[in-house]
Design a protein around this motif. Structure first.
Motif, mmCIF file in Angstrom:
data_model
loop_
_atom_site.group_PDB
_atom_site.id
_atom_site.type_symbol
_atom_site.label_atom_id
_atom_site.label_comp_id
_atom_site.label_asym_id
_atom_site.label_seq_id
_atom_site.Cartn_x
_atom_site.Cartn_y
_atom_site.Cartn_z
ATOM 1 N N GLU A 135 45.096 5.143 -1.203
ATOM 2 C CA GLU A 135 43.999 5.663 -2.013
ATOM 3 C C GLU A 135 44.311 7.076 -2.492
ATOM 4 O O GLU A 135 44.622 7.961 -1.689
ATOM 5 N N PHE A 136 44.196 7.272 -3.807
ATOM 6 C CA PHE A 136 44.436 8.574 -4.412
ATOM 7 C C PHE A 136 43.158 9.157 -5.006
ATOM 8 O O PHE A 136 43.201 10.087 -5.795
ATOM 9 N N SER A 137 42.038 8.610 -4.631
ATOM 10 C CA SER A 137 40.709 9.135 -4.921
ATOM 11 C C SER A 137 39.758 8.472 -3.941
ATOM 12 O O SER A 137 39.979 7.336 -3.521
ATOM 13 N N LYS A 138 38.700 9.174 -3.581
ATOM 14 C CA LYS A 138 37.750 8.613 -2.625
ATOM 15 C C LYS A 138 36.598 7.891 -3.309
ATOM 16 O O LYS A 138 35.676 7.418 -2.635
ATOM 17 N N LEU A 139 36.637 7.766 -4.630
ATOM 18 C CA LEU A 139 35.527 7.186 -5.376
ATOM 19 C C LEU A 139 35.825 5.760 -5.828
ATOM 20 O O LEU A 139 36.914 5.466 -6.323
ATOM 21 N N GLY A 140 34.845 4.880 -5.661
ATOM 22 C CA GLY A 140 34.823 3.555 -6.268
ATOM 23 C C GLY A 140 36.136 2.824 -6.305
ATOM 24 O O GLY A 140 36.836 2.675 -5.311
ATOM 25 N N TYR A 141 36.489 2.348 -7.513
ATOM 26 C CA TYR A 141 37.736 1.595 -7.709
ATOM 27 C C TYR A 141 38.814 2.492 -8.283
ATOM 28 O O TYR A 141 39.804 2.024 -8.845
ATOM 29 N N ILE A 142 38.630 3.800 -8.179
ATOM 30 C CA ILE A 142 39.536 4.757 -8.808
ATOM 31 C C ILE A 142 40.725 5.067 -7.896
ATOM 32 O O ILE A 142 40.551 5.372 -6.722
ATOM 33 N N GLY A 143 41.934 4.983 -8.453
ATOM 34 C CA GLY A 143 43.118 5.439 -7.737
ATOM 35 C C GLY A 143 43.489 4.619 -6.521
ATOM 36 O O GLY A 143 43.968 5.155 -5.532
ATOM 37 N N LYS A 144 43.320 3.299 -6.589
ATOM 38 C CA LYS A 144 43.690 2.411 -5.492
ATOM 39 C C LYS A 144 45.028 1.755 -5.834
ATOM 40 O O LYS A 144 45.158 1.068 -6.846
ATOM 41 N N LEU A 145 46.030 1.964 -4.990
ATOM 42 C CA LEU A 145 47.395 1.493 -5.245
ATOM 43 C C LEU A 145 47.727 0.284 -4.377
ATOM 44 O O LEU A 145 47.459 0.284 -3.173
ATOM 45 N N TYR A 146 48.342 -0.739 -5.000
ATOM 46 C CA TYR A 146 48.739 -1.963 -4.308
ATOM 47 C C TYR A 146 50.191 -2.296 -4.635
ATOM 48 O O TYR A 146 50.716 -1.918 -5.693
ATOM 49 N N HIS A 147 50.820 -3.045 -3.742
ATOM 50 C CA HIS A 147 52.068 -3.719 -4.096
ATOM 51 C C HIS A 147 51.711 -4.845 -5.065
ATOM 52 O O HIS A 147 50.768 -5.600 -4.823
ATOM 53 N N SER A 148 52.476 -4.996 -6.122
ATOM 54 C CA SER A 148 52.172 -6.060 -7.093
ATOM 55 C C SER A 148 52.244 -7.449 -6.466
ATOM 56 O O SER A 148 51.566 -8.372 -6.920
ATOM 57 N N ARG A 149 53.029 -7.591 -5.422
ATOM 58 C CA ARG A 149 53.132 -8.905 -4.766
ATOM 59 C C ARG A 149 51.817 -9.350 -4.141
ATOM 60 O O ARG A 149 51.615 -10.545 -3.870
ATOM 61 N N ASP A 150 50.908 -8.397 -3.885
ATOM 62 C CA ASP A 150 49.616 -8.741 -3.288
ATOM 63 C C ASP A 150 48.545 -9.056 -4.320
ATOM 64 O O ASP A 150 47.434 -9.467 -3.959
ATOM 65 N N LEU A 151 48.848 -8.873 -5.605
ATOM 66 C CA LEU A 151 47.824 -9.057 -6.632
ATOM 67 C C LEU A 151 47.289 -10.487 -6.732
ATOM 68 O O LEU A 151 46.077 -10.664 -6.914
ATOM 69 N N PRO A 152 48.140 -11.534 -6.630
ATOM 70 C CA PRO A 152 47.568 -12.885 -6.706
ATOM 71 C C PRO A 152 46.534 -13.150 -5.620
ATOM 72 O O PRO A 152 45.468 -13.714 -5.885
ATOM 73 N N ARG A 153 46.828 -12.726 -4.399
ATOM 74 C CA ARG A 153 45.870 -12.947 -3.311
ATOM 75 C C ARG A 153 44.588 -12.150 -3.528
ATOM 76 O O ARG A 153 43.487 -12.641 -3.267
#
Length: 477
Positions: free
Chosen positions: A247-265
């Motif tokens: 997390e690069f921000s503490k607000l809502g859906y802002i600044g949330k980083l994922y590995h692209s491999r986890d996107l389908p799930r």
């Protein structure tokens, strides 16, 4: 007869009391079943141009397909996307930034958000970024008008492959009528947040194979300068450790980083529970289910909420991230390393927590003369600056009262692992802290170890709040 009625009343009460726990257990079982089921019916993603038409399944068939999709969380969802602007380039990028946007009753910040992303990135950084905007409103005239403005203002970024604008047609959405009114939300609020979950699911699904990492933003934010460089430093510093969401921000859906491999799930997960709760709550459940129990949030924040009016009914939304810094962000490189200490560790405040830019720290019991805390790099490196801070605001006496900072070379293998056999002292701690500039000018060799040595025993416990290292070359990959 009275006894019979009393028994029936008790049974009704029991059913009411047991409904929520039962549903909780049921949902958990469904989640684990679907998250880890490897076989099943998988539909491949079909992406077609804006003007192309196709036969769409009836509602009944569509819901059957959606159910089948959910039996395998590793496959993409069957959606025919419309390309409104741009096309994906064949080369995979480092980062995809995803934005979902709908028509607002008051204010529209999407153009400013896109501009901030590009303006705050260098030419070299832009080579590693692709921005995907999902115009998720069912008003196609609004989508056409907005994409016209985007194409006019950001034409060169579209041509360069830095910007894509897409739309998922309404017929692919599950029912948005008669939804469960959890948390006593009004019907229009439930519809809004449920559709938003599907908007994000379709966006994530599209972005699956575009890059190594995916950053979730809202459509009303501004970015810090060179945010990608700062983000890459953080990702490198976490190399070798497990994480699902940074997390690069503490607000809502802002600044949330994922590995692209986890996107389908994650996309399937949002679709499965789209009507249960808001997206930011579902993101927390997803992270927990994939065994990241703790929040991993970095300071300073790289993104700030700037919208004054919410996309829901145009209500005022004054939320701000007080950890955001637009300029002078100087996140350390902290190249990959192993950490060792012979100081007795308290509970789970282990050595690695002092080497992370997350808001956590190492905490040990009172150290004695000669005790050490050492960082052994995976590869030797040139270091320009070292800064170490001990103690915290609420435990100001748990500092290193007497200690020295050393750097080492000539790695040898020992029973305790790899260690340096030769050290040079850079300086002494003062009031629990030390900062040394121009290390690369003072030390002739490439550094393989950094060591903190206790030079006098103390009665107080020791907190090493942060160890920050800046290199004169890119961190080892």
């Amino acid at each position: 007869m009275r006894l019979v009625w009393k028994s029936l009343d008790k049974m009704r009460c029991f059913r009411k009391r047991s409904t929520i726990p039962f549903l909780g257990v049921l949902i958990t079982c469904l989640l684990f079943l679907n998250l880890y089921m490897e076989d099943g019916y998988v539909l491949e993603e079909d992406k077609r141009p804006l003007r192309e038409t196709s036969m769409h399944p009836s509602n009944t068939e569509r819901y059957v397909h959606t159910f089948r999709d959910l039996t395998n969380f590793s496959g993409t969802i069957n959606v025919t996307y419309r390309y409104l602007a741009g096309n994906p380039l064949p080369r995979k990028k480092y980062l995809t930034i995803g934005l979902s946007s709908v028509k607002r009753k008051r204010g529209n910040y999407l153009m400013e958000t896109i501009k901030s992303i590009f303006d705050q990135s260098s030419y070299e950084e832009l080579k590693e970024i692709v921005v995907v905007v999902h115009l998720a409103d069912f008003d196609l005239a609004w989508c056409e008008n907005l994409v016209h403005d985007i194409s006019r203002k950001f034409a060169h970024h579209i041509i360069a492959g830095h910007l894509l604008v897409i739309h998922a047609p309404e017929e692919y959405y599950p029912s948005l009528d008669g939804l469960k009114r959890n948390y006593n939300d009004p019907e229009d609020r439930v519809r809004f947040r449920s559709k938003q979950n599907v908007d994000y699911a379709f966006l994530l699904n599209f972005c699956t194979n575009l890059s190594d990492f995916y950053m979730m933003l809202e459509d009303d934010v501004r970015c810090s300068r060179n945010f990608l460089t700062s983000l890459k430093k953080v990702v490198t510093s976490r190399e070798g450790s497990y994480w699902v969401m940074l997390e690069f921000s503490k607000l809502g859906y802002i600044g949330k980083l994922y590995h692209s491999r986890d996107l389908p799930r994650l996309a399937h997960f949002l679709l499965m529970f789209y009507q249960e709760m808001p997206c930011d709550w579902l993101l927390i459940h997803f992270r927990d289910l994939l065994a990241q129990k703790d929040v991993i949030r970095f300071k300073p924040s790289l993104f700030q909420h700037m919208g004054y009016y919410s996309s829901y009914k145009g209500a005022e939304n004054k939320l701000k991230d007080d950890d955001f810094e637009e300029d002078s962000i100087d996140i350390p490189d902290n190249p990959p390393a192993s950490l060792y200490t012979n100081i007795h560790v308290f509970e789970n405040y282990d050595a690695t927590k002092a080497y992370s830019s997350v808001d956590e720290y190492f905490w040990g019991k009172p150290p004695s003369t000669g005790d050490f805390f050492v960082i052994v790099f995976n590869k030797s490196t040139k270091i320009s600056k070292i800064k170490i801070v001990t103690g915290t605001d609420d435990r100001q006496n748990d500092i290193l009262h007497h200690g020295a900072l050393e750097v080492g070379e000539k790695m040898v293998g020992t029973k305790r692992g790899r260690q340096c056999s030769s050290y040079i002292t850079l300086g002494e701690f003062k009031y629990g802290n030390i900062e040394v500039q121009d290390v690369d000018h003072k030390i002739a060799f490439d550094i393989e170890c950094v060591r903190i040595v206790v030079t006098a025993s103390q009665k107080e416990w020791l907190i090493i709040r942060s160890i920050s290292l800046w290199t004169t070359q890119p961190p080892s990959q």
